[in-house]
Every structure is written in C-alpha cells, then in structure tokens.
Design a protein around this motif. Structure first.
Motif, PDB file in Angstrom:
ATOM      1  N   ASP A  71      24.419  27.077  32.128  1.00  0.00           N
ATOM      2  CA  ASP A  71      25.462  27.863  32.761  1.00  0.00           C
ATOM      3  C   ASP A  71      26.682  26.988  33.031  1.00  0.00           C
ATOM      4  OD1 ASP A  71      23.912  30.124  32.737  1.00  0.00           O
ATOM      5  OD2 ASP A  71      23.179  29.859  34.781  1.00  0.00           O
ATOM      6  N   PRO A  72      27.874  27.539  32.864  1.00  0.00           N
ATOM      7  CA  PRO A  72      29.086  26.764  33.125  1.00  0.00           C
ATOM      8  C   PRO A  72      29.223  26.435  34.602  1.00  0.00           C
ATOM      9  CG  PRO A  72      29.614  29.026  32.495  1.00  0.00           C
ATOM     10  CD  PRO A  72      28.145  28.883  32.395  1.00  0.00           C
ATOM     11  N   GLU A  73      29.900  25.334  34.904  1.00  0.00           N
ATOM     12  CA  GLU A  73      30.106  24.901  36.284  1.00  0.00           C
ATOM     13  C   GLU A  73      31.201  25.699  36.975  1.00  0.00           C
ATOM     14  OE1 GLU A  73      30.515  20.677  36.721  1.00  0.00           O
ATOM     15  OE2 GLU A  73      28.934  20.301  35.262  1.00  0.00           O
ATOM     16  N   LEU A  74      32.183  26.173  36.218  1.00  0.00           N
ATOM     17  CA  LEU A  74      33.265  26.968  36.782  1.00  0.00           C
ATOM     18  C   LEU A  74      33.233  28.366  36.185  1.00  0.00           C
ATOM     19  CD1 LEU A  74      36.218  24.421  36.864  1.00  0.00           C
ATOM     20  CD2 LEU A  74      34.810  25.210  38.766  1.00  0.00           C
ATOM     21  N   LEU A  75      33.429  29.343  37.054  1.00  0.00           N
ATOM     22  CA  LEU A  75      33.351  30.738  36.645  1.00  0.00           C
ATOM     23  C   LEU A  75      34.650  31.454  36.975  1.00  0.00           C
ATOM     24  CD1 LEU A  75      29.787  31.348  38.084  1.00  0.00           C
ATOM     25  CD2 LEU A  75      30.386  30.928  35.701  1.00  0.00           C
ATOM     26  N   SER A  76      34.861  32.577  36.327  1.00  0.00           N
ATOM     27  CA  SER A  76      36.037  33.411  36.549  1.00  0.00           C
ATOM     28  C   SER A  76      35.584  34.835  36.790  1.00  0.00           C
ATOM     29  CB  SER A  76      36.955  33.383  35.324  1.00  0.00           C
ATOM     30  OG  SER A  76      37.395  32.075  35.067  1.00  0.00           O
ATOM     31  N   CYS A  77      36.488  35.625  37.350  1.00  0.00           N
ATOM     32  CA  CYS A  77      36.230  37.055  37.526  1.00  0.00           C
ATOM     33  C   CYS A  77      37.230  37.809  36.653  1.00  0.00           C
ATOM     34  CB  CYS A  77      36.376  37.466  38.991  1.00  0.00           C
ATOM     35  SG  CYS A  77      36.000  39.221  39.264  1.00  0.00           S
ATOM     36  N   CYS A  79      38.916  40.132  37.408  1.00  0.00           N
ATOM     37  CA  CYS A  79      40.090  40.526  38.193  1.00  0.00           C
ATOM     38  C   CYS A  79      41.181  39.459  38.185  1.00  0.00           C
ATOM     39  CB  CYS A  79      39.698  40.841  39.637  1.00  0.00           C
ATOM     40  SG  CYS A  79      39.283  39.389  40.633  1.00  0.00           S
ATOM     41  N   GLY A  80      40.875  38.272  37.670  1.00  0.00           N
ATOM     42  CA  GLY A  80      41.888  37.229  37.561  1.00  0.00           C
ATOM     43  C   GLY A  80      41.644  35.996  38.406  1.00  0.00           C
ATOM     44  N   VAL A  81      40.624  35.992  39.258  1.00  0.00           N
ATOM     45  CA  VAL A  81      40.322  34.799  40.050  1.00  0.00           C
ATOM     46  C   VAL A  81      39.609  33.816  39.130  1.00  0.00           C
ATOM     47  CG1 VAL A  81      39.139  33.873  42.067  1.00  0.00           C
ATOM     48  CG2 VAL A  81      40.135  36.151  42.164  1.00  0.00           C
ATOM     49  N   ARG A  82      40.152  32.628  39.002  1.00  0.00           N
ATOM     50  CA  ARG A  82      39.628  31.617  38.075  1.00  0.00           C
ATOM     51  C   ARG A  82      39.134  30.396  38.837  1.00  0.00           C
ATOM     52  NH1 ARG A  82      39.717  35.276  34.826  1.00  0.00           N
ATOM     53  NH2 ARG A  82      41.448  35.786  33.503  1.00  0.00           N
ATOM     54  N   GLY A  83      38.334  29.580  38.164  1.00  0.00           N
ATOM     55  CA  GLY A  83      37.935  28.290  38.691  1.00  0.00           C
ATOM     56  C   GLY A  83      37.017  28.345  39.900  1.00  0.00           C
ATOM     57  N   MET A  84      36.084  29.300  39.914  1.00  0.00           N
ATOM     58  CA  MET A  84      35.165  29.408  41.039  1.00  0.00           C
ATOM     59  C   MET A  84      33.860  28.672  40.747  1.00  0.00           C
ATOM     60  SD  MET A  84      35.443  33.385  42.265  1.00  0.00           S
ATOM     61  CE  MET A  84      35.339  34.122  40.625  1.00  0.00           C
ATOM     62  N   THR A  85      33.316  28.040  41.771  1.00  0.00           N
ATOM     63  CA  THR A  85      31.968  27.496  41.670  1.00  0.00           C
ATOM     64  C   THR A  85      31.000  28.674  41.691  1.00  0.00           C
ATOM     65  OG1 THR A  85      31.658  27.331  44.062  1.00  0.00           O
ATOM     66  CG2 THR A  85      32.659  25.410  42.943  1.00  0.00           C
ATOM     67  N   PRO A  86      29.746  28.468  41.295  1.00  0.00           N
ATOM     68  CA  PRO A  86      28.786  29.571  41.393  1.00  0.00           C
ATOM     69  C   PRO A  86      28.681  30.134  42.817  1.00  0.00           C
ATOM     70  CG  PRO A  86      27.902  27.873  39.973  1.00  0.00           C
ATOM     71  CD  PRO A  86      29.168  27.321  40.588  1.00  0.00           C
ATOM     72  N   GLU A  87      28.763  29.299  43.818  1.00  0.00           N
ATOM     73  CA  GLU A  87      28.707  29.760  45.212  1.00  0.00           C
ATOM     74  C   GLU A  87      29.922  30.639  45.531  1.00  0.00           C
ATOM     75  OE1 GLU A  87      28.419  26.463  44.314  1.00  0.00           O
ATOM     76  OE2 GLU A  87      26.239  26.374  44.511  1.00  0.00           O
ATOM     77  N   GLU A  88      31.094  30.210  45.094  1.00  0.00           N
ATOM     78  CA  GLU A  88      32.306  31.004  45.330  1.00  0.00           C
ATOM     79  C   GLU A  88      32.234  32.334  44.584  1.00  0.00           C
ATOM     80  OE1 GLU A  88      35.679  27.544  46.055  1.00  0.00           O
ATOM     81  OE2 GLU A  88      35.121  28.068  44.003  1.00  0.00           O
ATOM     82  N   ALA A  89      31.675  32.318  43.373  1.00  0.00           N
ATOM     83  CA  ALA A  89      31.552  33.545  42.588  1.00  0.00           C
ATOM     84  C   ALA A  89      30.617  34.534  43.288  1.00  0.00           C
ATOM     85  CB  ALA A  89      31.045  33.228  41.181  1.00  0.00           C
ATOM     86  N   ARG A  90      29.520  34.034  43.855  1.00  0.00           N
ATOM     87  CA  ARG A  90      28.613  34.918  44.605  1.00  0.00           C
ATOM     88  C   ARG A  90      29.320  35.487  45.823  1.00  0.00           C
ATOM     89  NH1 ARG A  90      24.943  30.796  43.476  1.00  0.00           N
ATOM     90  NH2 ARG A  90      24.978  30.085  45.630  1.00  0.00           N
TER      91      ARG A  90
END
Length: 100
Positions: A71-77, A79-90
C-alpha cells in the motif's frame, strides 16, 4: 521590499498555514464532493528481451514480478485532498460518513 524580511520566517509561516489548511480539509470534508481514497503503488518487474537480428530490435520475452504489491504511504481523496497518511485518510473518511 523591506530589508528586514526574513525568508526563513516567511517559509515557516507559509508551511504552518498549509498544514492548517490540510488538517482542516481532512477534518471537515466538503459534503458536496464525492469521497473515495486512492493511492499510487508501483510494482517492480524483471523484464527479459529477445533480440531480433533481422529487425535489429528488442522484443519483450518475459516479465516477472519481483516485489509484492504494498500500500502507498501517501493517499489522496477524489475530493481533492492530497498527501494524507493512512491515519489521516481514515479520519477524513470517518468525517465524511458523519456528514451523510
């Protein structure tokens, strides 16, 4: 431009403002947007080639996956939010679900 401006201080102010905006976008997703977490992952392959002397060309003969998909270390949504950690994405998705 004033001589007393401090580029380092300006940079730190900018970084702080960007971090605040990022945290705000994670915690308060836009209810009018679609939310789907996505990321980009790369898998490494060992590729072998055959040489075609008549065409003076290399042609792919085999491709063997040599790494497991991670799994990648940085995730995006979406909706345009970029550069999230998995914790931030949750956190972002939990907040989006709460708004529904």
């Amino acid at each position: 431009m004033p001589e007393d401006s401090d580029p380092e201080a300006n940079l730190e102010q900018w970084k702080s403002a960007m971090q605040e905006e990022h945290a705000e976008a994670i915690a308060n997703p836009d209810p009018d947007e679609s939310h789907r977490i996505e990321g980009v992952a790369q898998v490494t392959y060992r590729v072998t080639f055959d040489y075609d002397a008549g065409e003076d060309a290399l042609e792919r003969a085999t491709a063997e996956e040599v790494d497991d998909l991670t799994d990648p270390e940085l995730l995006s949504c979406a909706c345009g939010v970029r550069g999230m950690t998995p914790e931030e994405a949750r956190e972002h998705m939990a907040a989006a679900v709460e708004q529904e």
